[in-house]
Design a protein around this motif. Structure first.
Motif, PDB file in Angstrom:
ATOM      1  N   MET A  95      -2.332  41.360 -14.303  1.00 56.37           N
ATOM      2  CA  MET A  95      -1.521  40.201 -13.983  1.00 56.37           C
ATOM      3  C   MET A  95      -0.375  40.565 -13.121  1.00 56.37           C
ATOM      4  N   ASP A  96       0.070  41.776 -12.936  1.00 58.99           N
ATOM      5  CA  ASP A  96       1.093  42.056 -11.804  1.00 58.99           C
ATOM      6  C   ASP A  96       0.492  41.961 -10.632  1.00 58.99           C
ATOM      7  N   ALA A  97      -0.799  42.168 -10.388  1.00 55.03           N
ATOM      8  CA  ALA A  97      -1.066  42.171  -9.014  1.00 55.03           C
ATOM      9  C   ALA A  97      -1.184  40.471  -8.762  1.00 55.03           C
ATOM     10  N   GLU A  98      -1.365  39.726  -9.770  1.00 58.59           N
ATOM     11  CA  GLU A  98      -1.203  38.277  -9.263  1.00 58.59           C
ATOM     12  C   GLU A  98       0.360  37.934  -8.981  1.00 58.59           C
ATOM     13  N   ILE A  99       1.036  38.635  -9.526  1.00 56.86           N
ATOM     14  CA  ILE A  99       2.720  38.236  -9.272  1.00 56.86           C
ATOM     15  C   ILE A  99       3.120  38.557  -8.054  1.00 56.86           C
ATOM     16  N   VAL A 100       2.289  39.893  -7.452  1.00 50.94           N
ATOM     17  CA  VAL A 100       2.751  40.275  -6.330  1.00 50.94           C
ATOM     18  C   VAL A 100       2.126  39.609  -5.291  1.00 50.94           C
ATOM     19  N   THR A 101       1.072  38.925  -5.365  1.00 54.65           N
ATOM     20  CA  THR A 101       0.362  38.228  -4.573  1.00 54.65           C
ATOM     21  C   THR A 101       0.987  37.070  -4.501  1.00 54.65           C
ATOM     22  N   LEU A 102       1.436  36.195  -5.519  1.00 50.13           N
ATOM     23  CA  LEU A 102       2.223  35.258  -5.261  1.00 50.13           C
ATOM     24  C   LEU A 102       3.683  35.273  -4.869  1.00 50.13           C
ATOM     25  N   VAL A 103       4.259  36.518  -4.800  1.00 56.34           N
ATOM     26  CA  VAL A 103       5.451  36.739  -4.304  1.00 56.34           C
ATOM     27  C   VAL A 103       5.379  36.876  -2.795  1.00 56.34           C
ATOM     28  N   ASP A 104       4.358  37.593  -2.520  1.00 56.99           N
ATOM     29  CA  ASP A 104       3.985  37.776  -1.151  1.00 56.99           C
ATOM     30  C   ASP A 104       3.653  36.441  -0.462  1.00 56.99           C
ATOM     31  N   ALA A 105       2.895  35.728  -0.929  1.00 54.20           N
ATOM     32  CA  ALA A 105       2.546  34.286  -0.514  1.00 54.20           C
ATOM     33  C   ALA A 105       3.703  33.197  -0.303  1.00 54.20           C
ATOM     34  N   ALA A 106       4.708  33.651  -1.318  1.00 58.80           N
ATOM     35  CA  ALA A 106       5.949  32.826  -1.177  1.00 58.80           C
ATOM     36  C   ALA A 106       6.821  33.224  -0.099  1.00 58.80           C
TER      37      ALA A 106
END
Length: 138
Positions: A1-12
């Motif tokens: 799930m941490d990869a999903e967090i990193v992806t979201l923060v990068d996209a944001a």
């Protein structure tokens, strides 16, 4: 799930930058503004969602990170500190992740590269002719 967090923060990231540029340090206290472009408003909504879900200490830390990033928009360290605050909030509140994913526009993962003489690249293609004296027959 941490990869999903990193992806979201990068996209944001671009949305957060636009919000800080448009609203400055007051971004957390601002309501939606029709005069501000959609990108900045998405960033404002992301920050507002994170702020509302944090407790007293978390809000204070987020406010400090937002202030630093707004006052020094070219400071990579300030931007990283803000992203870190958002990641921390997402790790502590998994429902927030789903809430923020809804705010971000759908991202396309399609890329097309054409290289060379008469090369053609497209996501969807119906007909393509790349050559001399070509004839298209129905």
């Amino acid at each position: 799930m941490d990869a999903e967090i990193v992806t979201l923060v990068d996209a944001a990231g671009p949305y957060l930058t636009a919000a800080l540029t448009a609203y400055g340090v007051g971004v957390l206290g601002r309501a939606e503004d029709a005069a501000v472009d959609a990108t900045a408003d998405v960033g404002r909504r992301i920050l507002d969602s994170v702020w509302r879900r944090r407790g007293g200490q978390g809000r204070t830390e987020l406010e400090a990170a937002v202030g630093d990033a707004a006052e020094a928009p070219d400071d990579a360290d300030a931007a990283a500190a803000l992203r870190q605050q958002i990641k921390r909030a997402l790790r502590e509140d998994r429902q927030l992740l789903a809430e923020l994913l809804v705010l971000l526009p759908a991202r396309s993962t399609v890329s097309a590269t054409a290289s060379g003489e008469r090369a053609i690249a497209a996501q969807h293609i119906t007909t393509a002719i790349s050559g001399d004296n070509a004839t298209l027959r129905p």
